[in-house]
Design a protein around this motif. Sequence first.
Motif, short mmCIF file in Angstrom:
data_model
loop_
_atom_site.label_atom_id
_atom_site.label_comp_id
_atom_site.label_asym_id
_atom_site.label_seq_id
_atom_site.Cartn_x
_atom_site.Cartn_y
_atom_site.Cartn_z
N SER A 34 -12.63 -6.19 4.31
CA SER A 34 -13.33 -6.14 3.05
C SER A 34 -13.22 -7.53 2.44
O SER A 34 -12.12 -8.28 2.60
CB SER A 34 -12.72 -5.29 2.14
OG SER A 34 -13.16 -5.20 0.81
N THR A 90 0.70 -1.10 -0.01
CA THR A 90 0.02 0.00 0.13
C THR A 90 0.66 1.28 -0.04
O THR A 90 1.93 1.15 0.70
CB THR A 90 -1.07 0.05 1.25
OG1 THR A 90 0.12 -0.41 2.29
CG2 THR A 90 -1.95 -1.01 1.13
N TYR A 137 -11.82 -12.48 5.51
CA TYR A 137 -11.83 -11.25 4.89
C TYR A 137 -10.15 -10.50 4.70
O TYR A 137 -9.68 -10.82 5.44
CB TYR A 137 -12.65 -10.15 5.75
CG TYR A 137 -14.04 -10.47 5.90
CD1 TYR A 137 -14.72 -9.96 4.79
CD2 TYR A 137 -14.79 -11.38 6.61
CE1 TYR A 137 -16.14 -10.11 4.89
CE2 TYR A 137 -16.14 -11.53 6.57
CZ TYR A 137 -16.87 -11.19 5.48
OH TYR A 137 -18.14 -11.24 5.73
N TYR A 138 -10.13 -9.59 3.78
CA TYR A 138 -8.78 -8.96 3.97
C TYR A 138 -8.92 -7.90 5.14
O TYR A 138 -10.15 -7.55 5.41
CB TYR A 138 -8.79 -8.03 2.51
CG TYR A 138 -8.61 -9.02 1.24
CD1 TYR A 138 -7.06 -9.51 1.05
CD2 TYR A 138 -9.52 -9.22 0.37
CE1 TYR A 138 -6.96 -10.34 -0.07
CE2 TYR A 138 -9.38 -9.72 -0.72
CZ TYR A 138 -7.90 -10.34 -0.89
OH TYR A 138 -7.72 -11.32 -2.13
N CYS A 139 -7.80 -7.57 5.71
CA CYS A 139 -7.76 -6.69 6.78
C CYS A 139 -6.83 -5.80 6.65
O CYS A 139 -5.72 -6.02 6.14
CB CYS A 139 -7.70 -7.53 7.96
SG CYS A 139 -7.76 -6.80 9.72
N MET A 190 -9.89 -2.00 8.96
CA MET A 190 -11.11 -2.04 8.02
C MET A 190 -10.94 -3.81 7.70
O MET A 190 -9.91 -4.33 7.85
CB MET A 190 -10.94 -1.31 6.66
CG MET A 190 -10.54 0.17 7.16
SD MET A 190 -10.43 1.11 5.68
CE MET A 190 -8.56 0.55 5.09
N SER A 204 -5.51 1.71 9.16
CA SER A 204 -5.55 2.90 8.47
C SER A 204 -5.67 4.18 9.50
O SER A 204 -5.69 3.71 10.49
CB SER A 204 -6.83 2.87 7.55
OG SER A 204 -8.16 2.59 8.18
N TRP A 251 -12.80 -0.80 0.07
CA TRP A 251 -13.16 -0.76 1.33
C TRP A 251 -14.05 0.39 1.95
O TRP A 251 -14.25 1.79 1.44
CB TRP A 251 -11.62 -0.16 1.87
CG TRP A 251 -10.80 -1.30 1.51
CD1 TRP A 251 -9.85 -1.23 0.44
CD2 TRP A 251 -10.40 -2.40 2.24
NE1 TRP A 251 -9.05 -2.29 0.47
CE2 TRP A 251 -9.14 -3.01 1.64
CE3 TRP A 251 -10.56 -2.90 3.66
CZ2 TRP A 251 -8.35 -4.20 2.03
CZ3 TRP A 251 -9.80 -4.04 4.05
CH2 TRP A 251 -8.80 -4.68 3.23
N ILE A 310 -11.61 4.69 1.98
CA ILE A 310 -10.16 5.03 1.54
C ILE A 310 -9.74 6.39 1.48
O ILE A 310 -10.33 7.10 0.48
CB ILE A 310 -10.00 4.43 0.11
CG1 ILE A 310 -10.05 3.14 0.06
CG2 ILE A 310 -8.65 4.85 -0.79
CD1 ILE A 310 -9.16 2.20 0.64
N SER A 345 -14.58 1.64 8.41
CA SER A 345 -13.60 1.46 9.34
C SER A 345 -13.92 2.02 10.52
O SER A 345 -15.03 2.54 10.74
CB SER A 345 -12.31 2.50 8.86
OG SER A 345 -12.53 3.67 9.18
N LEU A 375 -7.12 2.24 -4.91
CA LEU A 375 -7.92 1.52 -3.91
C LEU A 375 -9.20 2.46 -3.91
O LEU A 375 -9.32 3.62 -4.14
CB LEU A 375 -7.24 1.54 -2.58
CG LEU A 375 -6.17 0.63 -2.04
CD1 LEU A 375 -5.34 0.94 -1.13
CD2 LEU A 375 -6.74 -0.84 -2.13
#
Length: 491
Positions: free
Chosen positions: A360, A296, A343-345, A358, A348, A366, A328, A369, A323
Amino acid sequence: MSDPIPVRRLLFTIKPDPARVLVRPFVPAGDSGGVPRVHKILSRILALSDTEVAAVLEEVYSDFGGRHIELRRILLEHFERVRQHLPTDRTPDEPRRQLIGAFFTSEYSLESAALFNPSVVPHPDQENVPAGAIRIILSLRATGEGHISSITFRSGLIHADGSVEIDPPSRFVTEPRPKTDAAFERTLFRRKLGELSLDNEFSRRVIDTLGEHFTLDQLHVAVRAGLREHPAPDAAAIGDRLIVLAKSNYEVFFDPKQNVSERIIFPFSPSQSNGIEDARFVHFVDDDGTSTYIATYTAYDGRVIFPQLMETRDFLHFNICTLNGPAIRNKGMALFPRRIGGYYCMLSRQDNENIHIMFSDHLHFWFESRVIMRPTEAWEFVQLGNCGSPIETEAGWIVLTHGVGPMRKYCISAILLDRDDPSRVIGRLREPLIKPSPEEREGYVPNVVYTCGAIIHQGQLVIPYAVSDSSTAFATVPLAILLNALCGNPA
């Protein structure tokens, strides 16, 4: 007060080298007496005799030939950028084309201002590594003239005793080649349009004329056709934004023969025009065992920051994308190295001061949050943020953090998240782990220590960190002692 955690600073730093220069297109702007400067420069070159062309070109290669790989190819490519301004359709001979390219080329010193904000991951090639060592790839933020940042790389070893050895960088640096036939997925592209409030009648007409997969050239053709067939007051502006979105999602590749340190990710798309900042690389392993390096990072166009994503499996071929989603915003996003609960984590900092988390089901989108940690100690009252992707241990997820306190001094600390529910902070240090030492206080931005990612090896947490936004140093921390301190200080 508990005993301080022992931090061993290693006795070397990576310093910026202004001699590492990249060749970039150079096209002077403006006009003189109503005539564009490009036209005037071309007319002067075209007026030279063949003998004069040969003499000036010989001087160019004498001065610059040893500083760049494939300089002839680059000069000819830069000629093609200004070919449209030639006063005739007749193509000049190759020496004159090379010389024209040279007049529209300049060197850019990538690291002239700083080399900092590192992250570290295991190298994809671990063959012939000494016993007990691990080969690594270090990404760094290189900053040069105009405060334009790019991503550069180093390779090296972390030895069994925790010492770090970084391979000497190459004298040469080269940008990747864009993949001109890279295809966009229509469904995903349309979803991105919706997130950007660009899903309207004109954009739908354009996208509907394309196949399930399409190239940038095909999108250009579709936009031009849409403007001809369905003119509307805002159609041209929407068409431009469709192209900008496509240019912000692209693929590039390097020659496999290039040394890791020669590979430079320089701003390429309009959203990156003023720099690529603070890449947080993580070795991500998906549920099916697929292994990918994902970063990222923040793209900056001089006005707005754009959180973006970069993926690679070999540090040769990179897929770069936007993103999307209402969550975001702001800088400092850091992806967990695996899915959690399917889930993706990602961590942020949407509000400039608190650490958020977050989840997703899609890596590119995304939506929500929530805050998991707020400034509590005096040395973090101004701002909290992550310092790279979470690192998994049996005790939980270690997250290095940065805190900003009085006199805008940055310190590095750590928290511990629950392994199964990382929205729960189960431990936090009450004191900084690394503070700027007297020798580290001076630099481009004074009183700052900062990192974009660390690594565990042989019971040590190895932390590369920026020194006052100028250079990069290294420290090691005994993992067991750090975990004991975190577990002994519940949030």
